[in-house]
Structures are given as C-alpha cells and as structure tokens.
Design a protein around this motif. Structure first.
Motif, PDB file in Angstrom:
ATOM      1  N   PRO A 156       0.833  -1.204   0.000  1.00 35.06           N
ATOM      2  CA  PRO A 156       0.000   0.000   0.000  1.00 35.06           C
ATOM      3  C   PRO A 156       0.865   1.252   0.000  1.00 35.06           C
ATOM      4  O   PRO A 156       1.905   1.287   0.663  1.00 35.06           O
ATOM      5  N   VAL A 157       0.449   2.285  -0.758  1.00 34.71           N
ATOM      6  CA  VAL A 157       1.230   3.531  -0.771  1.00 34.71           C
ATOM      7  C   VAL A 157       0.438   4.738  -0.258  1.00 34.71           C
ATOM      8  O   VAL A 157       1.030   5.695   0.238  1.00 34.71           O
ATOM      9  N   ARG A 183      -4.568   2.957  -2.480  1.00 30.83           N
ATOM     10  CA  ARG A 183      -3.739   2.883  -3.694  1.00 30.83           C
ATOM     11  C   ARG A 183      -2.514   2.028  -3.376  1.00 30.83           C
ATOM     12  O   ARG A 183      -1.906   2.170  -2.304  1.00 30.83           O
ATOM     13  N   PHE A 184      -2.184   1.105  -4.307  1.00 29.95           N
ATOM     14  CA  PHE A 184      -1.035   0.221  -4.113  1.00 29.95           C
ATOM     15  C   PHE A 184       0.102   0.620  -5.050  1.00 29.95           C
ATOM     16  O   PHE A 184      -0.115   1.335  -6.040  1.00 29.95           O
ATOM     17  N   GLU A 185       1.300   0.086  -4.730  1.00 28.29           N
ATOM     18  CA  GLU A 185       2.461   0.281  -5.602  1.00 28.29           C
ATOM     19  C   GLU A 185       2.087  -0.206  -7.006  1.00 28.29           C
ATOM     20  O   GLU A 185       1.389  -1.209  -7.140  1.00 28.29           O
ATOM     21  N   GLY A 186       2.637   0.410  -8.060  1.00 29.44           N
ATOM     22  CA  GLY A 186       2.116   0.171  -9.399  1.00 29.44           C
ATOM     23  C   GLY A 186       0.940   1.133  -9.503  1.00 29.44           C
ATOM     24  O   GLY A 186       1.052   2.270  -9.081  1.00 29.44           O
ATOM     25  N   VAL A 204      -3.474  10.156   3.109  1.00 33.06           N
ATOM     26  CA  VAL A 204      -2.322   9.786   3.941  1.00 33.06           C
ATOM     27  C   VAL A 204      -1.405   8.865   3.141  1.00 33.06           C
ATOM     28  O   VAL A 204      -1.864   7.881   2.548  1.00 33.06           O
ATOM     29  N   HIS A 205      -0.109   9.210   3.119  1.00 27.83           N
ATOM     30  CA  HIS A 205       0.876   8.351   2.442  1.00 27.83           C
ATOM     31  C   HIS A 205       1.363   7.277   3.411  1.00 27.83           C
ATOM     32  O   HIS A 205       1.509   7.531   4.607  1.00 27.83           O
ATOM     33  N   ILE A 206       1.615   6.100   2.881  1.00 27.36           N
ATOM     34  CA  ILE A 206       2.111   4.986   3.716  1.00 27.36           C
ATOM     35  C   ILE A 206       3.545   4.685   3.294  1.00 27.36           C
ATOM     36  O   ILE A 206       3.798   4.450   2.109  1.00 27.36           O
ATOM     37  N   ASP A 207       4.483   4.718   4.269  1.00 28.03           N
ATOM     38  CA  ASP A 207       5.898   4.469   3.935  1.00 28.03           C
ATOM     39  C   ASP A 207       6.187   2.988   3.920  1.00 28.03           C
ATOM     40  O   ASP A 207       5.732   2.253   4.771  1.00 28.03           O
TER      41      ASP A 207
END
Ligand SMILES: NC(=O)c1ccc[n+]([C@@H]2O[C@H](COP(=O)([O-])OP(=O)(O)OC[C@H]3O[C@@H](n4cnc5c(N)ncnc54)[C@H](O)[C@@H]3O)[C@@H](O)[C@H]2O)c1
Length: 339
Positions: free
Chosen positions: A196-197, A226-229, A336-339
């Motif tokens: 997850p991003v 939203r996921f990576e990609g 919110v961004h997820i690291d």
C-alpha cells in the motif's frame, strides 16, 4: 511418527473455535487453557480433558507449549503475543493483529528475535471459494488485477455494545478494524499482496447514539487504497447502516477476467473463444468453523515442516498500516501516504 505439537489457548470466547480445531487435529495435544474467568476456563478444561487451566496466561506460557492461540480482546494481542513468543512458543494471533501498526511491528520483531512463527488468524483466506479463486488467479485467469472493491455491511450488528468492542482504546476502532481487516486482507491477498502507498478514508457514527456505555468508534467506514504500481481498492464496512441485510463481497477487475464473490458464491467473468463467459466453479462452501480448523491445520503443517505460514506478521503490519492510514485520513480529512 512425528511428536505431537503441544498447544495452549488463551481467551475462551472465540478461542473455543480454536480449541475445537486443535482437538480435531490428531497431530496436536492441547496441554493448557487460560482465561480471566476461572469458572469458564476450569469448565472448558474439564469438558475436553485438558490437563491445565489458568487465569494468568503467563502460567500457561511457562508450561512451554509449542504453539499458542491468542484469542483475546484486541488491546491484549500485542503484549500477550510478545510475552508468549518470548517464552518460546509459535503464535496464532486473532485478527486484527493489534491496535495499530506500531504494536504490529513489535510483534513481528518479537517473532523474528525468537526464531518463532507468528501467523495472523485471517480465516477468510481458508474459505472454499477464496482458495479456488486464489488458484485461478495464480494460473493468470484474471491477468493483471488493477481495480478491486470489497465490503462487509451489516444492517444491525454492533458486537458487544458498551464492551471493549466499542471502545477505541481497547478495540482500535469499529467495523473497519473488526470486519474491514478481513475483507481488505482477503482482497489484497487475492491481488498478490501489493504494497500500500496511500489511502483516503471516511468514518461515520450516525446510527449508534442509542448504544449504552462507551461507543467512541465508527459505525461505518469507507476507504480508497492505492497500491504500488497503480492498482486500487475501494472498501466499505458497517456495523449499522440502512442496507437490506448483512452481506460481504469482493470484486476484482483484471486485464483477462474479473471475479466476484458475494457471500459464498464465486463467479468468474472472462472471454472464451471470443465469447463472454461467466464461470461458476462447483464446490461445497465451508462452514466458518471449518475455515478456522483449516487455518489451524495449515499452521500446524508449517510448524511441523519448518515452513513459513501464510498470513505472516509482516503482512499483518501492512494491513495495520492501511487501517491506521484510513483512520488518520478520516480524522484529518486528507490523503495519507504509507511508507
Ligand atoms: N476470526 C474471526 O472470524 C473472529 C470472530 C470473532 C472474534 N474474533 C477476534 O477474537 C478476539 C476475541 O474476541 P471474542 O469475541 O472472543 O471476545 P470476548 O470478549 O467474547 O472473549 C474474550 C475472552 O478473553 C478473556 N480475557 C480477557 N482478558 C484476558 C486476560 N488478560 N487473560 C486471559 N483471558 C482474558 C475473557 O474473559 C473472554 O473469555 C478479538 O480480537 C476478535 O476480533 C475473530
């Protein structure tokens, strides 16, 4: 023949289902139970011929079981799991993994530090239809999955109103962490566990005014993940909402096909020889208790074979990051961004 895997169960609400799973599995021997309720733990032990019953889980851990199920209220998952891992047991911990990602990381770290397996009990992965769909996805029947929707909406189903279930400090949240954790994990697992991003979330508490006692969690929550990609997932959950009746679903959209699970019904949508076809695999749905038993059998397989179980602590951390992000987004009305 292999030696039996010795087992302890902590918490005898939902823990009764874990106990039933171990009692059915001939490779395990339940050596002890723990619950704060002395009458409950003693009666349960007597009924099933379990030799030890404790009100303090640390006494159970001191017996040295190979494997312990932690089936306690959410706020106790992290401290008890870490204590039990430190005592040398593998742990099957109920969902949600913890109150937040910080606690979840500590749990995953404790497993690694002790060289023990930690599996999170996300039993929807063990339903007949979800296992079939996972197999079809692994055979690339859906192609690349780029968009998904999931939900579990109840019309009227607040669990334990006024108990730990409806207190933010003890449950971590409402239906998002209670039901959403199952559906978000299940969908992400079917998608191949993408990282997850970012998330946008919204929570509401419009239908729970009449609940007696503390109710400081949401009764409905929704999110856009939203996921990576570039894959995305839309999720919605409620304990109370004006819908016809309780229901859950997963919808996946891929480049070669789509799939939908509604309740226990699976349909795959694809093209065959230039024609659009709807495929409904034939299978017998599993009862909920059978899913729990299958999850337990899988964990025992892994422990006996020295193989990492599915639904690891690390995957659990990412699910908790998503949930933390949804709550933070809802509170701050921002992405919110997820690291
Ligand atoms: N996987 C699933 O489908 C599913 C279904 C229901 C519940 N759950 C999860 O299982 C967990 C437990 O839920 P529940 O419905 O059984 O809750 P519950 O409140 O009904 O039962 C919890 C039990 O833990 C005992 N307990 C509390 N504190 C304790 C302590 N310090 N030491 C020992 N025992 C203690 C209580 O006496 C009680 O018997 C929760 O995390 C919940 O989310 C999962």
């Amino acid at each position: 023949m292999k030696e039996k895997t010795t087992v302890g169960v902590i918490g005898l609400g939902l823990g009764q289902a874990h106990l039933a799973g171990y009692l059915k599995d001939e490779r395990t021997e339940v050596i002890g139970l723990a619950d704060l309720d002395a009458g409950l733990v003693e009666d349960t032990a007597l009924r099933h011929g379990v030799p030890h019953a404790f009100t303090d889980y640390r006494d159970l851990a001191a017996l040295g079981p190979d494997l312990v199920s932690v089936c306690l209220p959410n706020f106790l998952h992290a401290p008890v799991t870490i204590d039990v891992l430190d005592a040398g047991a593998h742990v099957l911990c109920e969902k949600p993994m913890a109150l937040n990602a910080g606690q979840a990381r500590d749990m995953a770290f404790a497993a690694r530090r002790n060289g023990r397996y930690l599996m999170i009990a996300l039993n929807n992965r063990f339903r007949a239809e979800t296992r079939i769909l996972k197999k079809l996805i692994e055979q690339e029947v859906l192609g690349e999955i780029y968009y998904a929707r999931t939900g579990w909406l109840r019309r009227s189903g607040i669990p334990g109103p006024g108990t730990w279930f409806t207190r933010k400090s003890q449950a971590g949240g409402g239906p998002l962490i209670d039901l959403g954790v199952h559906m978000i994990d299940l969908t992400r697992w079917l998608m191949g566990n993408p990282r997850p991003v970012s998330v946008v979330g919204a929570t509401y508490s419009r239908l729970s005014d009449s609940v007696e006692g503390v109710f400081d969690v949401e009764d409905l929550g929704a999110a856009f993940i939203r996921f990576e990609g570039d894959a995305t997932l839309v999720a919605e959950t409620s304990w109370a909402s004006h819908v016809p009746s309780e229901g859950s679903y997963v919808k996946l959209m891929g480049t070669r096909g789509g799939a939908e699970i509604t309740g226990n019904d699976l349909t795959v949508y694809t093209d065959l020889h230039g024609e659009q076809v709807n495929i409904t695999p034939a299978y017998a749905p599993r009862e909920w208790s059978e899913c729990v038993a299958a999850e337990i059998a899988h964990f025992v397989d892994c422990i006996q074979a020295g193989r990492t179980p599915m639904s690891t602590g690390e995957q659990g951390v990412e699910i908790m990051q998503i949930l933390d992000g949804i709550y933070e987004s809802a509170a701050g009305n921002r992405m919110v961004h997820i690291d």
